[in-house]
Structure formats: C-alpha cells, structure tokens
Write a protein that holds these residues in place. Structure first.
Motif, PDB file in Angstrom:
ATOM      1  N   LEU A 135      -1.383   7.321  -6.847  1.00  0.00           N
ATOM      2  CA  LEU A 135      -2.064   6.049  -6.597  1.00  0.00           C
ATOM      3  C   LEU A 135      -3.296   5.886  -7.491  1.00  0.00           C
ATOM      4  O   LEU A 135      -3.625   4.784  -7.904  1.00  0.00           O
ATOM      5  CB  LEU A 135      -2.464   5.951  -5.123  1.00  0.00           C
ATOM      6  N   ILE A 156      -3.133   8.769   2.972  1.00  0.00           N
ATOM      7  CA  ILE A 156      -2.329   8.959   1.776  1.00  0.00           C
ATOM      8  C   ILE A 156      -2.289  10.459   1.488  1.00  0.00           C
ATOM      9  O   ILE A 156      -3.336  11.066   1.216  1.00  0.00           O
ATOM     10  CB  ILE A 156      -2.909   8.185   0.577  1.00  0.00           C
ATOM     11  N   ALA A 191      -0.706  -1.159  -2.081  1.00  0.00           N
ATOM     12  CA  ALA A 191      -1.164   0.161  -1.623  1.00  0.00           C
ATOM     13  C   ALA A 191      -2.610   0.402  -2.042  1.00  0.00           C
ATOM     14  O   ALA A 191      -3.428   0.909  -1.255  1.00  0.00           O
ATOM     15  CB  ALA A 191      -0.253   1.250  -2.162  1.00  0.00           C
ATOM     16  N   ASP A 220      -5.849   0.979   0.325  1.00  0.00           N
ATOM     17  CA  ASP A 220      -6.687   2.161   0.154  1.00  0.00           C
ATOM     18  C   ASP A 220      -8.158   1.761   0.047  1.00  0.00           C
ATOM     19  O   ASP A 220      -9.030   2.386   0.644  1.00  0.00           O
ATOM     20  CB  ASP A 220      -6.234   2.923  -1.091  1.00  0.00           C
ATOM     21  N   ARG A 248       9.736  -0.626  -0.062  1.00  0.00           N
ATOM     22  CA  ARG A 248       8.886   0.563  -0.235  1.00  0.00           C
ATOM     23  C   ARG A 248       9.697   1.847  -0.129  1.00  0.00           C
ATOM     24  O   ARG A 248       9.594   2.742  -0.964  1.00  0.00           O
ATOM     25  CB  ARG A 248       7.778   0.568   0.826  1.00  0.00           C
TER      26      ARG A 248
END
Length: 146
Positions: free
Chosen positions: A122, A114, A101, A105, A32
């Motif tokens: 995203l 975030i 991710a 979320d 990441r």
C-alpha cells in the motif's frame, strides 16, 4: 418498492453511471477479493470475512458478468463449478481500488487493520502496486485461461 432507474437514462454523469455498476458494498468487495486475494470460486467468496449471503453473491456475480466486469469459465476439476476472473474492464478498477484503500488508511486508521505485507504494498508508488497486481492477475490467467 420503487424500481431502480439507472443514471445513464437520467443525468449521464460519469460518477453516477459508474456507481450504477460498482456503487454497492458487495460489488467492490467481490472485485477486491479477485484482484488482491486470488479468490476466484463461489465457495471461497462465501468465506470472505464480510460474510456475504449466497443469494446476494449470486445476484452480484450475475450483475458483474452482465456489466462485463467479470467473466467465468468452467472449473477445470469440476465443470459444475465456475472460476470467476476480472475482465479488462474489471482490471481497469485496480487504481481505484488502491486509492480507496489508501483513502481509508489515511482517513479511517482507527477502524482498519492492514497486515504488514499489505502495508508495504500500500505504501509503494501507485504504478508499482498496479504492476504487481496486473502481473499476479496475468499469472492466474496463464494458468486457467490458456
């Protein structure tokens, strides 16, 4: 302590075999950081918010190199230091990382934060985000690998 037996010698299940390489907490955080946060030096990896220990970081970097997920070059300013980067195999994880991710979320909103600039990324279409990440990685490679 029981010795670890990799799945490729047992079930040959694709998920299990992938988890042999990327299935621990620290490995994906290292990927990441390289992929999304432009972190390529050992000392900067140690400063990650998750506070990885130096011994675990060293072990994971070696394992990732052995598994051809990352590679390293001598640092241009100091040959005793290294710059780590994602190999083609490592870059192949970009869509997986984006989807992890997105899953977090959607399923863990009470636990995560975030930042707005990351939120826009995203929420963009997967292929757009993937291209942005690949372009950023390619720019780094042009600077350091050429």
């Amino acid at each position: 302590m029981v010795a670890k037996i990799e799945h490729k010698t047992r079930t040959q299940c694709p998920v299990a075999c992938a988890l042999d390489i990327i299935g621990d907490h620290w490995t994906l955080l290292i990927v990441r950081d390289m992929m999304f946060f432009d972190v390529h030096e050992y000392k900067d990896m140690l400063e990650s918010a998750e506070k990885i220990s130096s011994s675990i970081l060293s072990t994971r970097l070696r394992k990732l190199e052995n598994d051809d997920i990352i590679s390293a070059i001598p640092h241009p300013e100091n040959g005793k230091r290294k710059l780590y980067y994602l190999t083609e195999r490592g870059k192949g994880l970009v869509r997986v990382m984006i989807e992890i991710a997105r899953w977090s979320d959607h399923n863990l909103p009470e636990l995560i934060h975030i930042p707005q600039e990351r939120r826009e990324l995203l929420d963009a279409p997967l292929e757009d985000v993937t291209q942005i990440v690949f372009d950023k990685l390619e720019q780094w490679e042009k600077t350091y690998l050429s």
